[in-house]
Design an enzyme around this catalytic site. Structure first.
Site, mmCIF file in Angstrom:
data_model
loop_
_atom_site.group_PDB
_atom_site.id
_atom_site.type_symbol
_atom_site.label_atom_id
_atom_site.label_comp_id
_atom_site.label_asym_id
_atom_site.label_seq_id
_atom_site.Cartn_x
_atom_site.Cartn_y
_atom_site.Cartn_z
ATOM 1 N N LEU A 20 0.836 -1.212 0.000
ATOM 2 C CA LEU A 20 0.000 0.000 0.000
ATOM 3 C C LEU A 20 0.861 1.247 0.000
ATOM 4 O O LEU A 20 0.544 2.240 -0.651
ATOM 5 C CB LEU A 20 -0.890 0.013 1.245
ATOM 6 N N ILE A 148 16.697 -14.672 5.257
ATOM 7 C CA ILE A 148 17.795 -15.232 4.447
ATOM 8 C C ILE A 148 17.476 -15.106 2.960
ATOM 9 O O ILE A 148 18.305 -14.676 2.160
ATOM 10 C CB ILE A 148 18.014 -16.717 4.807
ATOM 11 N N GLN A 192 15.152 1.160 15.376
ATOM 12 C CA GLN A 192 16.615 1.305 15.412
ATOM 13 C C GLN A 192 17.293 0.002 15.005
ATOM 14 O O GLN A 192 18.243 -0.012 14.219
ATOM 15 C CB GLN A 192 17.075 1.675 16.826
ATOM 16 N N GLY A 353 -13.415 -19.872 -7.724
ATOM 17 C CA GLY A 353 -12.875 -20.886 -6.839
ATOM 18 C C GLY A 353 -12.486 -22.129 -7.609
ATOM 19 O O GLY A 353 -12.814 -22.272 -8.791
ATOM 20 N N CYS A 380 -16.774 -16.203 -12.458
ATOM 21 C CA CYS A 380 -15.967 -17.353 -12.864
ATOM 22 C C CYS A 380 -16.611 -18.664 -12.401
ATOM 23 O O CYS A 380 -17.605 -19.072 -12.974
ATOM 24 C CB CYS A 380 -14.528 -17.191 -12.394
ATOM 25 N N HIS A 517 -12.914 -12.350 -14.464
ATOM 26 C CA HIS A 517 -12.797 -11.745 -13.130
ATOM 27 C C HIS A 517 -12.790 -10.224 -13.258
ATOM 28 O O HIS A 517 -11.728 -9.617 -13.363
ATOM 29 C CB HIS A 517 -11.498 -12.183 -12.458
ATOM 30 N N GLU A 519 -13.199 -8.055 -11.108
ATOM 31 C CA GLU A 519 -12.623 -7.359 -9.941
ATOM 32 C C GLU A 519 -11.193 -6.877 -10.174
ATOM 33 O O GLU A 519 -10.744 -5.932 -9.547
ATOM 34 C CB GLU A 519 -12.691 -8.255 -8.698
#
Ligand code: GLN
Length: 557
Positions: A20, A148, A192, A353, A380, A517, A519
């Site tokens: 964001l 790592i 820090q 899904g 979907c 989709h 969205e």
């Protein structure tokens, strides 16, 4: 003009909202008239997030070019105009894969292949390919400094400062300043330590974004400044906000965009933030409230339907409505309990899904929506199930199913299409059960033509649209006639008419389901037409029901 690079790292702990922050910086720089692009570098070993469980990693975001990417790319596209794709998301896996392929091919001429320089050079190449794409490229490094897996990425961006120069690179570090209730104060120690960790890798941050619950006092800022070697006006608070779209404004109020262009030695106009300010004002004072029941499998995890939740929210904005989403788990909620939950909703949505878990509950919810005239939006898998529900309960095909759940069904209304013309690659695609899992999906943007008398056309206002896909199964055309005769309208098709992209039930107030989709393309400043139209229908139903109730209680009294 050469591209300048902003690198965003995160310290102390994960989930601080680096994505964001990166997206908000992008929005601010665009508001200053700059062209930006954004890239996410993910340290995990999967080559892409396509096969990862949404429970673990959240949603897989799909781009126009069919890349399955990290959900942060969704934030980037929602906050900016950047059009992202394959080259805007790399994982360690993808970097290593490419280096190993080169090694096998003999590209390294018998040399020893090492993390430095081979892996780091590959990372640098991935970053530098964005050169010339924009004025500023924002590069977000996933994970937390100290992991790592993340080290090669940090080493690569460390080297880029000497390669490109101070005026062309900027290090922004997102950190955490916890508020300790018992002491009643903010603590700077984790920050820090986090910065120390970054310094040990050779990176001195230029700007610190401090996630905090309460405002940072001047004292706290100067303490952080002193211990972290970052000037006080470059210690910026990233205070918790009610609405995520406030972040760009909050950053701007503290001069973040000014500091950024100053550091990069650039001149721009003052930012134009009217649109963002109007948006926030609209969000804060909704005129209405609607409730949407979202019936799915991963409903208990908001991250797995990130873009969907946002798109629903945007649909609300378009209708001056606050939208409350009731997440209904279709595996646990059935029968009367399900009907009770759904009766509280002004609209019902069944999202995408995979797999057969929770299917009966979703079908029940669709029947409920169809019979009770509740606005229904299927996406979907939601469209595939709407077709199955209609075939079984209206068209007289009680055993209709998708071969995904019942391979032996006598009426495979949804199935793997053996052959179809692919508009994205301009090739004939072939599919069968044996083709490997990842490779068989229809992914990315595809054109779709709308019927002029459809709800979809009324919403979009244009005849041809382009939407993003991520699925294997398709509607089986041998059932088209039978289902049309029974009352389905196939309102959106691929331009050659071969693939069903949208189905509607014209007799119903608002019953629309799509194979794509939508969205993924909704933005707060430009809500998606289908979501806007769905919420509009839900609101209309709510207002109508309220009026009817008021009338009947008047008559009674
Ligand atoms: N499982 C279905 C398919 O593969 C739907 C996928 C989805 O909803 N994204 O076709």
């Amino acid at each position: 003009m050469k591209t300048k690079f902003i690198f965003i790292t995160g310290g102390v702990l994960s989930s601080l909202g680096k994505g964001l922050a990166a997206a908000s910086i992008g929005a601010l720089l665009e508001a200053r008239g700059l062209r930006i692009t954004i890239q996410k570098l993910d340290p995990y070993i999967n080559v892409d997030p396509g096969t990862m469980n949404p429970f673990q990693h959240g949603e897989v975001f799909v781009t126009d070019d069919g890349a399955e990417t990290d959900l942060d790319l969704g934030h980037y596209e929602r906050y900016t105009h950047a059009n992202l794709g394959q080259k805007h998301n790399y994982t360690s896996g993808r970097i290593y894969y490419s280096v190993i392929t080169k090694e096998r091919r003999g590209d390294y001429l018998g040399g020893t292949v090492q993390v430095i320089p081979h892996i780091t050079d590959e990372i640098k190449q991935a970053i530098l390919q964005l050169n010339s794409e924009a004025d500023i490229a924002i590069i977000e490094i996933g994970g937390t400094v100290g992991d790592i897996e993340g080290l090669p990425f940090l080493e690569a961006i460390r080297q880029l400062r000497s390669d490109l120069g101070t005026e062309n690179t900027l290090y922004v570090h997102l950190t955490y300043v916890p508020y300790i209730q018992a002491a009643g104060e903010l603590k700077t120690k984790p920050t820090q330590h986090g910065v120390k960790e970054l310094l040990s890798i050779g990176i001195q941050p230029d700007i610190l974004l401090c996630r905090t619950q309460i405002d940072l006092s001047p004292d706290i800022k100067s303490k952080i400044s002193l211990f972290c070697n970052v000037e006080e006006d470059r210690v910026i608070a990233a205070k918790d906000v009610k609405c995520i779209y406030e972040v760009p404004i909050r950053f701007h109020e503290q001069g973040l965009d000014e500091r950024i262009i100053e550091s990069l030695n650039m001149w721009t106009r003052a930012p134009v933030l009217t649109q963002w300010k109007d948006l926030i004002a609209k969000i804060k004072e909704p005129q209405h409230k609607v409730r949407i029941a979202m019936v799915g499998k991963y409903v208990n995890l908001r991250e797995s339907y990130k873009s969907l939740n946002e798109a629903i929210f945007h649909g609300g904005i378009a209708n001056s409505s606050e939208v409350e989403i009731d997440f209904v788990n279709s595996e646990e909620t059935k029968g009367e309990e399900l009907a009770n939950r759904l009766s509280e909703a002004d609209g019902i949505l069944v999202p995408g899904g995979f797999g057969s878990r929770g299917i009966p509950g979703k079908l029940e919810a669709i029947t409920y929506a169809r019979k009770n005239n509740v606005p229904f939006f299927g996406i979907c898998l939601g469209m595939q199930l709407a077709v199955i529900e209609f075939a079984r309960n209206v068209a007289g095909l009680p055993l209709a199913d998708s071969t995904e759940f019942t391979p032996t069904t006598p009426d495979p209304v949804i199935y793997l299409m053996k052959e179809w013309y692919d508009y994205r690659t301009n090739k004939i695609q072939k599919r069968d059960e044996s083709t490997d899992k990842g490779g068989t999906m229809r992914l990315g943007a595809y054109p779709c033509r709308l019927a002029l008398d459809s709800k979809a056309y009324a919403a979009y206002g244009v005849e041809q649209i382009s939407e993003r896909h991520r699925h294997r199964y398709e509607f089986n055309n041998s059932y088209r006639k039978a289902l049309e005769d029974a009352g389905i309208r196939f309102a959106g098709l691929s331009p050659n008419g071969e693939l069903v992209e949208i189905m509607e039930i014209p007799q119903h107030p608002w019953f629309l389901a799509c194979q794509f989709h939508p969205e993924f393309k909704s933005r707060p400043l430009d809500p998606h037409p289908l979501f806007a139209s769905f919420i509009h229908a839900a609101l209309a139903r709510k207002l109508k029901t309220r009026k009817l109730k008021a009338q009947s209680s008047k008559q009674e009294s």
